[in-house]
Write a protein that holds these residues in place. Structure first.
Motif, mmCIF file in Angstrom:
data_model
loop_
_atom_site.group_PDB
_atom_site.id
_atom_site.type_symbol
_atom_site.label_atom_id
_atom_site.label_comp_id
_atom_site.label_asym_id
_atom_site.label_seq_id
_atom_site.Cartn_x
_atom_site.Cartn_y
_atom_site.Cartn_z
ATOM 1 N N ALA A 61 0.851 -1.185 0.000
ATOM 2 C CA ALA A 61 0.000 0.000 0.000
ATOM 3 C C ALA A 61 0.890 1.239 0.000
ATOM 4 C CB ALA A 61 -0.892 -0.003 1.245
ATOM 5 N N ASP A 62 0.416 2.293 -0.625
ATOM 6 C CA ASP A 62 1.210 3.521 -0.698
ATOM 7 C C ASP A 62 1.568 4.051 0.692
ATOM 8 O OD1 ASP A 62 -0.462 4.888 -3.653
ATOM 9 O OD2 ASP A 62 1.184 3.457 -3.441
ATOM 10 N N ALA A 63 0.672 3.846 1.646
ATOM 11 C CA ALA A 63 0.879 4.406 2.986
ATOM 12 C C ALA A 63 2.082 3.794 3.706
ATOM 13 C CB ALA A 63 -0.375 4.210 3.828
ATOM 14 N N VAL A 64 2.511 2.606 3.281
ATOM 15 C CA VAL A 64 3.599 1.919 3.984
ATOM 16 C C VAL A 64 4.816 1.692 3.102
ATOM 17 C CG1 VAL A 64 1.894 0.778 5.440
ATOM 18 C CG2 VAL A 64 2.858 -0.451 3.486
ATOM 19 N N LYS A 65 4.703 2.010 1.834
ATOM 20 C CA LYS A 65 5.802 1.752 0.895
ATOM 21 C C LYS A 65 7.056 2.491 1.348
ATOM 22 C CE LYS A 65 4.163 1.419 -3.148
ATOM 23 N NZ LYS A 65 3.590 1.740 -4.467
ATOM 24 N N GLY A 66 8.171 1.777 1.374
ATOM 25 C CA GLY A 66 9.434 2.361 1.809
ATOM 26 C C GLY A 66 9.676 2.254 3.300
ATOM 27 N N ARG A 67 8.641 1.917 4.067
ATOM 28 C CA ARG A 67 8.783 1.780 5.521
ATOM 29 C C ARG A 67 8.596 0.337 5.988
ATOM 30 N NH1 ARG A 67 5.231 4.101 8.892
ATOM 31 N NH2 ARG A 67 3.500 4.026 7.404
ATOM 32 N N PHE A 68 7.712 -0.386 5.314
ATOM 33 C CA PHE A 68 7.408 -1.761 5.692
ATOM 34 C C PHE A 68 7.986 -2.717 4.652
ATOM 35 C CE2 PHE A 68 3.194 -0.992 8.213
ATOM 36 C CZ PHE A 68 3.833 -0.031 8.978
ATOM 37 N N THR A 69 8.356 -3.922 5.124
ATOM 38 C CA THR A 69 8.859 -4.957 4.228
ATOM 39 C C THR A 69 8.205 -6.287 4.578
ATOM 40 O OG1 THR A 69 11.016 -3.864 4.049
ATOM 41 C CG2 THR A 69 10.893 -6.171 3.381
ATOM 42 N N ILE A 70 7.612 -6.908 3.574
ATOM 43 C CA ILE A 70 7.031 -8.231 3.758
ATOM 44 C C ILE A 70 8.018 -9.267 3.225
ATOM 45 C CG2 ILE A 70 5.777 -8.175 1.557
ATOM 46 C CD1 ILE A 70 3.528 -9.773 2.936
ATOM 47 N N SER A 71 8.140 -10.379 3.954
ATOM 48 C CA SER A 71 9.022 -11.457 3.523
ATOM 49 C C SER A 71 8.449 -12.772 4.040
ATOM 50 C CB SER A 71 10.444 -11.239 4.050
ATOM 51 O OG SER A 71 10.463 -11.243 5.470
ATOM 52 N N ARG A 72 9.006 -13.865 3.551
ATOM 53 C CA ARG A 72 8.510 -15.154 3.986
ATOM 54 C C ARG A 72 9.669 -16.145 4.108
ATOM 55 N NH1 ARG A 72 4.132 -16.723 -0.052
ATOM 56 N NH2 ARG A 72 4.071 -18.648 1.170
ATOM 57 N N ASP A 73 9.481 -17.091 5.029
ATOM 58 C CA ASP A 73 10.429 -18.179 5.204
ATOM 59 C C ASP A 73 9.610 -19.465 5.111
ATOM 60 O OD1 ASP A 73 12.179 -20.159 6.048
ATOM 61 O OD2 ASP A 73 13.107 -18.909 7.565
ATOM 62 N N ASN A 74 9.619 -20.080 3.945
ATOM 63 C CA ASN A 74 8.775 -21.258 3.739
ATOM 64 C C ASN A 74 9.206 -22.431 4.613
ATOM 65 O OD1 ASN A 74 7.134 -19.943 1.877
ATOM 66 N ND2 ASN A 74 8.388 -20.584 0.136
#
Length: 127
Positions: A61-74
């Protein structure tokens, strides 16, 4: 079917950081596109971020871009949301969500594309 449990919420000061985790049950976690949503008091639920089940492409979302990072560890059946430079307006209950298996659509902010949801974890950012 997949069951989701969020953790890592809490109280943090303006400008601080927090990492949320969402752990899924089952052996097919790698087959699910995952998303994070949030809902502040008196407001509608809003999309935060998503990560595809294959290729690890992401969408914010634009509101969090550059501040939040989503990642995953399968290997750990876990998706993360690293939140930096937090603001009071980030205060909300944060929910983890999963699409159906092998989701072939574009990464989406639409909540109804995610049939599986966790119970949520509270994030409070104090000013």
């Amino acid at each position: 079917q997949v069951q989701l449990v969020e953790s890592g919420g809490g109280l943090v000061q303006d400008g601080g950081s927090l990492t949320l985790s969402c752990t899924a049950s089952g052996r097919t976690f790698s087959s699910y596109t995952m998303g994070w949503f949030r809902q502040a008091p008196g407001k509608e639920r809003e999309f935060v971020a998503a990560i595809r089940w294959i290729g690890d492409s992401t969408y914010y979302a634009d509101a969090v871009k550059g501040r939040f990072t989503i990642s995953r560890d399968n290997a750990k059946n876990t998706v993360y949301l690293q939140m930096n430079s937090l603001k009071p307006e980030d205060t909300a209950v944060y929910y983890c969500a999963a699409t159906g298996k092998y989701y072939s659509g574009s990464l989406t902010s639409l909540g109804n594309s995610y049939p599986y949801w966790g119970q949520g974890t509270q994030v409070t950012v104090s000013s």
